[in-house]
Design an enzyme around this catalytic site. Structure first.
Site, PDB file in Angstrom:
ATOM      1  N   CYS A  81       0.850  -1.183   0.000  1.00 33.37           N
ATOM      2  CA  CYS A  81       0.000   0.000   0.000  1.00 33.37           C
ATOM      3  C   CYS A  81       0.890   1.239   0.000  1.00 33.37           C
ATOM      4  O   CYS A  81       2.106   1.151   0.114  1.00 33.37           O
ATOM      5  CB  CYS A  81      -0.933   0.000   1.199  1.00 33.37           C
ATOM      6  SG  CYS A  81      -0.110  -0.252   2.766  1.00 33.37           S
ATOM      7  N   ASP A  82       0.258   2.381  -0.141  1.00 30.31           N
ATOM      8  CA  ASP A  82       0.995   3.632  -0.103  1.00 30.31           C
ATOM      9  C   ASP A  82       0.059   4.726   0.373  1.00 30.31           C
ATOM     10  O   ASP A  82      -1.161   4.557   0.374  1.00 30.31           O
ATOM     11  CB  ASP A  82       1.572   3.987  -1.480  1.00 30.31           C
ATOM     12  CG  ASP A  82       2.774   4.907  -1.347  1.00 30.31           C
ATOM     13  OD1 ASP A  82       3.894   4.388  -1.249  1.00 30.31           O
ATOM     14  OD2 ASP A  82       2.588   6.134  -1.295  1.00 30.31           O
ATOM     15  N   THR A  83       0.628   5.828   0.775  1.00 28.90           N
ATOM     16  CA  THR A  83      -0.131   6.984   1.240  1.00 28.90           C
ATOM     17  C   THR A  83       0.474   8.235   0.620  1.00 28.90           C
ATOM     18  O   THR A  83       1.696   8.366   0.580  1.00 28.90           O
ATOM     19  CB  THR A  83      -0.037   7.109   2.779  1.00 28.90           C
ATOM     20  OG1 THR A  83      -0.430   5.877   3.367  1.00 28.90           O
ATOM     21  CG2 THR A  83      -0.922   8.226   3.287  1.00 28.90           C
TER      22      THR A  83
END
Length: 93
Positions: A81-83
């Site tokens: 995932c990433d933000t």
């Protein structure tokens, strides 16, 4: 099944641990997270950028795992995932 987190984020580790998952961490190479190297920028929008970066991280870890997998080894799943943050239509990071 091996559950592998493709992230170096302590927060993501904590979220999985708090949810009760048994997992291991294989952090992606820094190049997988380098926005300038992959040609992804603000014009794609934050949702697409997050998706693209998460896919790059997963692909990096899967590529390394595939080279190490022995015949008959238990199956594995990679979570990535990433933000990012956006302000005024510009991606901040």
């Amino acid at each position: 099944m091996r559950l592998i987190l493709a992230s170096s984020s302590p927060r993501r580790r904590q979220l999985l641990a708090d949810a009760g998952y048994d997992f291991e961490v294989i952090a992606p190479h820094e190049s997988a997270e380098d926005v300038s190297a992959c040609g992804v920028c603000s014009r794609s929008g934050p949702a697409q950028l997050v998706l693209d970066l998460a896919l790059r991280k997963a692909a990096d870890v899967v590529g390394r795992l595939a080279a190490e997998v022995a015949e008959g080894e238990a199956p594995w799943a990679v979570v990535a995932c990433d933000t990012v943050a956006e302000c005024g239509g510009e991606i901040l990071g």
